[in-house]
Design a protein around this motif. Structure first.
Motif, PDB file in Angstrom:
ATOM      1  N   LEU A 156      11.869  16.769  -1.694  1.00  0.00           N
ATOM      2  CA  LEU A 156      10.922  15.806  -1.378  1.00  0.00           C
ATOM      3  C   LEU A 156       9.551  16.376  -1.816  1.00  0.00           C
ATOM      4  O   LEU A 156       8.690  15.527  -2.508  1.00  0.00           O
ATOM      5  CB  LEU A 156      10.902  15.795   0.016  1.00  0.00           C
ATOM      6  N   PHE A 192       4.890   3.379  -5.197  1.00  0.00           N
ATOM      7  CA  PHE A 192       6.277   2.910  -4.821  1.00  0.00           C
ATOM      8  C   PHE A 192       6.966   4.109  -3.849  1.00  0.00           C
ATOM      9  O   PHE A 192       7.730   3.876  -3.046  1.00  0.00           O
ATOM     10  CB  PHE A 192       7.066   2.494  -5.746  1.00  0.00           C
ATOM     11  N   ILE A 193       6.583   5.222  -4.241  1.00  0.00           N
ATOM     12  CA  ILE A 193       7.243   6.396  -3.728  1.00  0.00           C
ATOM     13  C   ILE A 193       6.730   6.640  -2.354  1.00  0.00           C
ATOM     14  O   ILE A 193       7.287   6.810  -1.268  1.00  0.00           O
ATOM     15  CB  ILE A 193       7.164   7.616  -4.622  1.00  0.00           C
ATOM     16  N   TYR A 194       5.362   6.437  -2.270  1.00  0.00           N
ATOM     17  CA  TYR A 194       4.636   6.712  -1.022  1.00  0.00           C
ATOM     18  C   TYR A 194       4.955   5.667   0.048  1.00  0.00           C
ATOM     19  O   TYR A 194       4.758   5.928   1.218  1.00  0.00           O
ATOM     20  CB  TYR A 194       3.029   6.567  -1.236  1.00  0.00           C
ATOM     21  N   THR A 195       5.584   4.375  -0.406  1.00  0.00           N
ATOM     22  CA  THR A 195       5.909   3.538   0.708  1.00  0.00           C
ATOM     23  C   THR A 195       7.180   3.784   1.360  1.00  0.00           C
ATOM     24  O   THR A 195       7.651   3.484   2.325  1.00  0.00           O
ATOM     25  CB  THR A 195       6.192   2.279  -0.067  1.00  0.00           C
ATOM     26  N   LEU A 196       7.854   4.826   0.643  1.00  0.00           N
ATOM     27  CA  LEU A 196       9.103   5.416   1.445  1.00  0.00           C
ATOM     28  C   LEU A 196       8.918   6.378   2.436  1.00  0.00           C
ATOM     29  O   LEU A 196       9.610   6.527   3.378  1.00  0.00           O
ATOM     30  CB  LEU A 196       9.851   6.327   0.250  1.00  0.00           C
ATOM     31  N   PHE A 197       7.739   6.918   2.486  1.00  0.00           N
ATOM     32  CA  PHE A 197       7.111   7.938   3.575  1.00  0.00           C
ATOM     33  C   PHE A 197       6.378   7.063   4.396  1.00  0.00           C
ATOM     34  O   PHE A 197       5.907   7.493   5.540  1.00  0.00           O
ATOM     35  CB  PHE A 197       6.424   9.081   2.998  1.00  0.00           C
TER      36      PHE A 197
END
Length: 50
Positions: free
Chosen positions: A30, A45-50
């Motif tokens: 991660l 898009f990756i930051y929306t996962l967290f």
């Protein structure tokens, strides 16, 4: 960096704490994902996962 990994492995092996290995691996993955995506167009898009 290699010495840190080596010391961690020796600690887990000596104290029979092998359950720590998956946790450490996931945290490293991660962290690497965040560092790699920081400067790319995929970052939002990756930051929306967290």
């Amino acid at each position: 960096m290699i010495e840190l990994i080596k010391d961690s492995w020796l600690f887990m092996r000596e104290r029979k704490k092998f359950w720590l290995a998956p946790i450490i691996i996931v945290l490293m993955l991660l962290g690497g994902l965040i560092v790699i995506a920081q400067g790319s167009a995929v970052a939002p898009f990756i930051y929306t996962l967290f």
